[in-house]
Scaffold this motif. Structure first.
Motif, PDB file in Angstrom:
ATOM      1  N   LEU B  52       0.810  -1.217   0.000  1.00 49.57           N
ATOM      2  CA  LEU B  52       0.000   0.000   0.000  1.00 49.57           C
ATOM      3  C   LEU B  52       0.842   1.266   0.000  1.00 49.57           C
ATOM      4  O   LEU B  52       0.314   2.364  -0.122  1.00 49.57           O
ATOM      5  CB  LEU B  52      -0.901   0.011   1.231  1.00 49.57           C
ATOM      6  CG  LEU B  52      -1.982  -1.057   1.217  1.00 49.57           C
ATOM      7  CD1 LEU B  52      -2.411  -1.408   2.610  1.00 49.57           C
ATOM      8  CD2 LEU B  52      -3.168  -0.593   0.397  1.00 49.57           C
ATOM      9  N   LEU B  54       2.462   2.354   2.565  1.00 46.16           N
ATOM     10  CA  LEU B  54       2.420   3.007   3.877  1.00 46.16           C
ATOM     11  C   LEU B  54       3.793   2.988   4.529  1.00 46.16           C
ATOM     12  O   LEU B  54       4.146   3.894   5.267  1.00 46.16           O
ATOM     13  CB  LEU B  54       1.397   2.313   4.787  1.00 46.16           C
ATOM     14  CG  LEU B  54      -0.056   2.436   4.350  1.00 46.16           C
ATOM     15  CD1 LEU B  54      -0.971   1.633   5.257  1.00 46.16           C
ATOM     16  CD2 LEU B  54      -0.488   3.897   4.367  1.00 46.16           C
ATOM     17  N   ILE B  55       4.560   1.913   4.285  1.00 46.92           N
ATOM     18  CA  ILE B  55       5.939   1.898   4.750  1.00 46.92           C
ATOM     19  C   ILE B  55       6.829   1.515   3.574  1.00 46.92           C
ATOM     20  O   ILE B  55       6.410   0.762   2.694  1.00 46.92           O
ATOM     21  CB  ILE B  55       6.154   0.933   5.948  1.00 46.92           C
ATOM     22  CG1 ILE B  55       5.591  -0.459   5.652  1.00 46.92           C
ATOM     23  CG2 ILE B  55       5.533   1.479   7.207  1.00 46.92           C
ATOM     24  CD1 ILE B  55       5.824  -1.442   6.782  1.00 46.92           C
ATOM     25  N   PRO B  56       8.045   2.059   3.512  1.00 48.91           N
ATOM     26  CA  PRO B  56       8.917   1.766   2.379  1.00 48.91           C
ATOM     27  C   PRO B  56       9.599   0.406   2.528  1.00 48.91           C
ATOM     28  O   PRO B  56       9.834  -0.061   3.647  1.00 48.91           O
ATOM     29  CB  PRO B  56       9.953   2.894   2.434  1.00 48.91           C
ATOM     30  CG  PRO B  56       9.992   3.297   3.879  1.00 48.91           C
ATOM     31  CD  PRO B  56       8.637   3.020   4.459  1.00 48.91           C
ATOM     32  N   ARG B  75      -2.902   4.145  -5.390  1.00 53.29           N
ATOM     33  CA  ARG B  75      -3.911   4.232  -4.325  1.00 53.29           C
ATOM     34  C   ARG B  75      -5.315   4.314  -4.900  1.00 53.29           C
ATOM     35  O   ARG B  75      -6.275   3.894  -4.254  1.00 53.29           O
ATOM     36  CB  ARG B  75      -3.627   5.460  -3.445  1.00 53.29           C
ATOM     37  CG  ARG B  75      -2.469   5.213  -2.483  1.00 53.29           C
ATOM     38  CD  ARG B  75      -2.418   6.286  -1.421  1.00 53.29           C
ATOM     39  NE  ARG B  75      -1.558   7.383  -1.810  1.00 53.29           N
ATOM     40  CZ  ARG B  75      -1.561   8.571  -1.181  1.00 53.29           C
ATOM     41  NH1 ARG B  75      -2.369   8.785  -0.183  1.00 53.29           N
ATOM     42  NH2 ARG B  75      -0.749   9.528  -1.580  1.00 53.29           N
ATOM     43  N   TYR B  80      -8.200  -1.177   0.694  1.00 56.78           N
ATOM     44  CA  TYR B  80      -7.486  -1.746   1.832  1.00 56.78           C
ATOM     45  C   TYR B  80      -8.449  -1.931   2.994  1.00 56.78           C
ATOM     46  O   TYR B  80      -9.314  -1.093   3.246  1.00 56.78           O
ATOM     47  CB  TYR B  80      -6.357  -0.785   2.230  1.00 56.78           C
ATOM     48  CG  TYR B  80      -5.559  -1.150   3.457  1.00 56.78           C
ATOM     49  CD1 TYR B  80      -5.137  -2.464   3.695  1.00 56.78           C
ATOM     50  CD2 TYR B  80      -5.190  -0.172   4.385  1.00 56.78           C
ATOM     51  CE1 TYR B  80      -4.379  -2.774   4.813  1.00 56.78           C
ATOM     52  CE2 TYR B  80      -4.428  -0.478   5.501  1.00 56.78           C
ATOM     53  CZ  TYR B  80      -4.030  -1.787   5.716  1.00 56.78           C
ATOM     54  OH  TYR B  80      -3.271  -2.079   6.815  1.00 56.78           O
TER      55      TYR B  80
END
Lengths: 273, 299
Positions: B52, B54-56, B75, B80
């Motif tokens: 998603l 949200l974190i790399p 996105r 989600y």
């Protein structure tokens, strides 16, 4: 744009149900009424109209109250979402983080503006009712109103930045109160004691005006007192208003909201849910 | 529609010294339903958050609907459902969905229809703060159905749902998959995943230890089959003698055999004629497969 508006509408609804709207309105109304009714008491007959005197009192009040209200409304904005667990889902949606911030800002600013409208409206009403001459004070009141909104925007932005940095509502609340105490209360005390210790030296002539301008709360007070020429009605730090040109305090009042919002955006960009 | 919706190659994620994911490669085709299985801390949620954006990721390539994870384009096409989904308690279900619809660029008037789909129409105008966990989960499902997502990333989507709601939920997913949406879901309830997904991926300690359809995984694991033979009154000892290795449990005989011996063993049982009252063949469950493959990495 639709996304920002929907965010603002949702945030406004939440603030309404959390009683933030009624709290802000009630606080502003009560304080404005008290100051308007007691308006002439502290200054006596100064040959100025009644509303201008009220504006000077309202300015001193707003310096404390607006930052406090703004920080109380904003400290939860990001940390609260992180703690509730709503942040990951929100950030998975196709909306830029800046747009989320602007949406929240719009809602919170609208609440502040409503509170100011009510408070200042009541103050103007009382002043004009008692003294027809008070109409001449309306421009000063208008100036106070819009600069109060800008002051609110500055502290809302600062609140969002603290909220993003601390990531927990309890930590953000502590930071917000710390910021308020530091910038609004202790800063002036520190400046005053420095001036006393300096006894008219370099600090008083060179550093002091700059120190006033870099603090958004002091710049706001300075701007309003300089513009209305009401320095006679104000004491303390406000007495310095004469020495600093109007455009400088105006620039500070205008630039701080942008700077605070940029800070908030930078802090929010670093948040990983 | 030829390319895969989600392509992950050699994905690695480290949190300081801890390796959350190591060299994971996976691709999900349009219309495919993939279940992600693993212990708590196996890396399922981390992998989903990386997909998603949200974190790399620490290293590796990920392409989500031909875009970088977390980009606005990605996105737009990904829905989600986070684990333990939460909403602001002061909003009603309808208000929350209307907001999400606008965020996805859809008309907010679809909110009631979506809530009806997940069986929440009655509670639409109540605040989410008054909802039960199962109801909040349904709001989460409803928001995941918004628009025409090309990829649905669902983290423990059926937790908190009762069995009937679970079935309805999988029926909704089937419809979406038929329309070409790819579905990646994680679950602890292995039995429900069995029938409802095309492919299973097992993660253990951040590594992919198995991948394939349930039948493929069964074949590869070659776990023993269990046979339960119920004897007619009094004939249990006699049957036990003719079936070496059988254990008597509560009047029924339990025995295990490998996949290859299964037919021969069944023939022998059939030969016992009317001494046998009933016979159950229990293939290795997904739980068995899961612990088999998970154990593989530990050793």
């Amino acid at each position: 744009m639709k996304r920002i508006l929907s965010t603002a509408r949702t945030e406004f609804r939440i603030a309404l149900r959390n009683r933030w709207v009624s709290i802000a309105l009630a606080v502003m109304a009560v304080f404005s009424l008290v100051l308007a009714l007691a308006g002439s008491a502290p200054t006596g007959g100064l040959g100025v109209d009644r509303l201008s005197v009220t504006v000077a009192s309202l300015t001193s009040l707003s310096v404390y109250l607006i930052p406090l209200l703004a920080l109380l409304m904003s400290f939860d904005a990001i940390a609260g979402e992180a703690e509730r667990g709503t942040l990951p889902l929100l950030l998975a949606y196709p909306i830029a983080r800046e747009a989320v911030l602007i949406g929240k800002l719009a809602a919170h600013l609208a609440i502040l503006a409503l509170a100011l409208l009510l408070g200042h409206g009541l103050a103007a009403g009382v002043a004009i009712w008692n003294d027809p001459e008070a109409l001449t004070g309306l421009p000063a009141l208008w100036r106070l109103s819009w600069s109060s909104v800008l002051l609110g925007a500055t502290f809302l932005g600062a609140g969002y930045a603290l909220s993003a940095l601390s990531r927990r509502p309890s930590g953000a609340a502590g930071l917000a109160i710390g910021l308020w105490l530091g910038l609004v209360v202790l800063y002036d005390l520190g400046l005053l004691s420095a001036i006393v210790a300096d006894n008219g030296g370099w600090f008083t002539t060179e550093a002091f005006p700059v120190a006033l301008l870099v603090n958004p709360a002091d710049a706001f007070r300075l701007f309003n007192l300089t513009a209305s020429g009401a320095t006679a009605a104000a004491a303390g730090v406000g007495g310095a208003a004469d020495t600093i040109p109007l455009w400088q305090s105006l620039a500070s009042v205008l630039l701080w909201p942008l700077a605070a919002l940029a800070l908030a955006a930078a802090a929010f960009r670093k948040v990983t849910p | 529609m030829m390319t895969s919706t989600l392509t992950i190659s050699q994905l690695t994620k480290r949190f300081g010294e801890v390796a959350a994911l190591t060299g994971v490669s996976l691709s999900v085709a349009p219309g495919e339903r993939v279940a992600l299985l693993g212990h708590n801390g196996a890396g399922k949620s981390t992998m989903m958050k990386i997909i998603l954006g949200l974190i790399p990721a620490t290293s590796g390539q990920i392409s989500v609907c031909d875009a970088a994870p977390g980009s606005i384009a990605a996105r737009r096409s990904v829905a989600y459902l986070p684990e333990n989904v939460a909403f602001h308690p002061a909003l009603t279900g309808e208000e929350q969905l209307r907001h999400y619809l606008v965020l996805r660029g859809e008309s907010p008037s679809q909110a009631m229809g979506l809530l009806e789909k997940v069986g929440l129409a009655q509670a639409a105008r109540r605040r989410i703060g008054t909802y039960s966990k199962g109801m909040r989960q349904r709001v989460g499902l409803a928001q995941a159905l918004i628009g025409q997502p090309r990829l649905l990333v669902l983290d423990e989507p059926t937790s908190g749902l009762d069995p009937v709601s679970r079935r309805e939920f999988y029926a909704l997913l089937d419809d979406l998959a038929k329309q070409g949406a790819s579905i990646l879901l994680s679950s602890h309830a292995l039995t429900e995943v069995e029938a409802r997904t095309d492919r299973i991926v097992i993660l253990s300690k951040g590594r992919m230890v198995a991948e394939g359809s349930l039948a493929e995984l069964r074949r590869r694991a070659d776990l023993p089959v269990t046979l339960h033979v119920t004897a007619r009154n009094g004939s249990a000892p006699e049957i036990a003698r003719s079936l070496p290795g059988a254990i008597l449990v509560d009047g029924a005989l339990h025995l295990t055999c490998t996949q290859s011996e299964k037919l021969a063993q069944l023939g022998r049982i059939a030969g016992l004629g009317d001494k046998v009252a009933d016979l159950d063949v229990l293939p290795p469950s997904l739980e068995d497969l899961y612990s088999h493959f998970s154990r593989g990495t530990v050793q």
